[in-house]
Motif scaffolding. Structure first.
Motif, PDB file in Angstrom:
ATOM      1  N   HIS A  35      33.467   6.988 -37.955  1.00  0.00           N
ATOM      2  CA  HIS A  35      34.164   5.778 -37.507  1.00  0.00           C
ATOM      3  C   HIS A  35      35.674   5.891 -37.657  1.00  0.00           C
ATOM      4  O   HIS A  35      36.425   5.374 -36.827  1.00  0.00           O
ATOM      5  N   SER A  39      38.130   5.193 -34.607  1.00  0.00           N
ATOM      6  CA  SER A  39      39.105   4.098 -34.662  1.00  0.00           C
ATOM      7  C   SER A  39      40.536   4.606 -34.535  1.00  0.00           C
ATOM      8  O   SER A  39      41.359   4.005 -33.832  1.00  0.00           O
ATOM      9  N   GLU A  42      41.057   5.436 -30.889  1.00  0.00           N
ATOM     10  CA  GLU A  42      41.200   4.226 -30.071  1.00  0.00           C
ATOM     11  C   GLU A  42      42.591   3.630 -30.215  1.00  0.00           C
ATOM     12  O   GLU A  42      43.209   3.235 -29.223  1.00  0.00           O
ATOM     13  N   CYS A  43      43.103   3.596 -31.430  1.00  0.00           N
ATOM     14  CA  CYS A  43      44.444   3.035 -31.663  1.00  0.00           C
ATOM     15  C   CYS A  43      45.530   3.916 -31.055  1.00  0.00           C
ATOM     16  O   CYS A  43      46.466   3.407 -30.417  1.00  0.00           O
ATOM     17  N   LEU A  53      42.930  -3.156 -26.679  1.00  0.00           N
ATOM     18  CA  LEU A  53      41.705  -2.816 -27.411  1.00  0.00           C
ATOM     19  C   LEU A  53      40.793  -4.026 -27.498  1.00  0.00           C
ATOM     20  O   LEU A  53      41.248  -5.145 -27.721  1.00  0.00           O
ATOM     21  N   THR A  55      37.020  -5.662 -29.200  1.00  0.00           N
ATOM     22  CA  THR A  55      36.358  -5.670 -30.499  1.00  0.00           C
ATOM     23  C   THR A  55      35.655  -4.335 -30.734  1.00  0.00           C
ATOM     24  O   THR A  55      35.076  -3.773 -29.797  1.00  0.00           O
ATOM     25  N   ALA A  56      35.712  -3.841 -31.957  1.00  0.00           N
ATOM     26  CA  ALA A  56      35.064  -2.565 -32.289  1.00  0.00           C
ATOM     27  C   ALA A  56      33.594  -2.598 -31.902  1.00  0.00           C
ATOM     28  O   ALA A  56      32.940  -3.637 -31.972  1.00  0.00           O
ATOM     29  N   SER A  57      33.081  -1.459 -31.496  1.00  0.00           N
ATOM     30  CA  SER A  57      31.681  -1.279 -31.095  1.00  0.00           C
ATOM     31  C   SER A  57      31.303  -2.087 -29.856  1.00  0.00           C
ATOM     32  O   SER A  57      30.140  -2.447 -29.673  1.00  0.00           O
ATOM     33  N   ASP A  62      35.949   0.576 -24.667  1.00  0.00           N
ATOM     34  CA  ASP A  62      36.715   0.193 -25.849  1.00  0.00           C
ATOM     35  C   ASP A  62      37.968  -0.606 -25.535  1.00  0.00           C
ATOM     36  O   ASP A  62      38.505  -1.282 -26.404  1.00  0.00           O
TER      37      ASP A  62
END
Length: 157
Positions: A35, A39, A42-43, A53, A55-57, A62
């Motif tokens: 993870h 993460s 993604e950032c 972005l 919400t996660a998941s 994404d």
């Protein structure tokens, strides 16, 4: 507003800490994975490409581009990434220890997904594809099919 230099600096600091821990404890690996790498990727991508972005998941993607394109972001430190489903668009990166990244693929998900046609779904439900294969596919993507990088000031300098 994201502090772009601080983001890259924190990633660089994280990898520097990993190297120090590995030097203190020879034979032990402290490589960020799972993870955390996802993460971080993604950032870094959201910042570099000016994406929103979600919400996660979030299932299937994404982030959203300014024109509403759904973007699946994949980040790795290894030599492959995995897919569960065909994304509309995907950006795949390899995170580098200096807080930057190498763009491996930036294009339509269909081009990647085509590589899995006719193959049986692995027991873990994820198809794997190598970064070398993705680099070759990336050469087939027209500039008009890529998500553009944000202004050069925000580029990885």
């Amino acid at each position: 507003m994201i502090d772009h230099k601080k983001l890259r600096g924190l990633v660089k600091q994280l990898y520097s800490t990993v190297l120090e821990l590995e030097a203190m404890f020879p034979g032990r690996h402290f490589t960020p994975d799972g993870h955390m790498v996802g993460s971080l990727g993604e950032c870094l991508v959201a910042d570099a490409y000016d994406l929103e972005l979600l919400t996660a998941s979030n299932k299937g993607y994404d982030a959203l581009s300014k024109n509403g394109l759904q973007v699946e972001i994949k980040a790795t430190q290894a030599n492959a990434v995995a897919f569960r489903s065909k994304p509309a668009h995907t950006i795949i990166i390899k995170i580098l220890p200096d807080g930057t990244f190498e763009e491996i693929y930036n294009g339509p998900g269909a081009l990647v997904w085509k590589e899995f046609e006719g193959k049986r779904l692995p027991s873990n439900g994820q198809f794997q594809i190598s970064l070398n294969k993705l680099r070759r596919l990336n050469q087939l993507v027209a500039a008009s099919e890529r998500v553009a990088r944000a202004e050069p000031l925000r580029d990885q300098t």
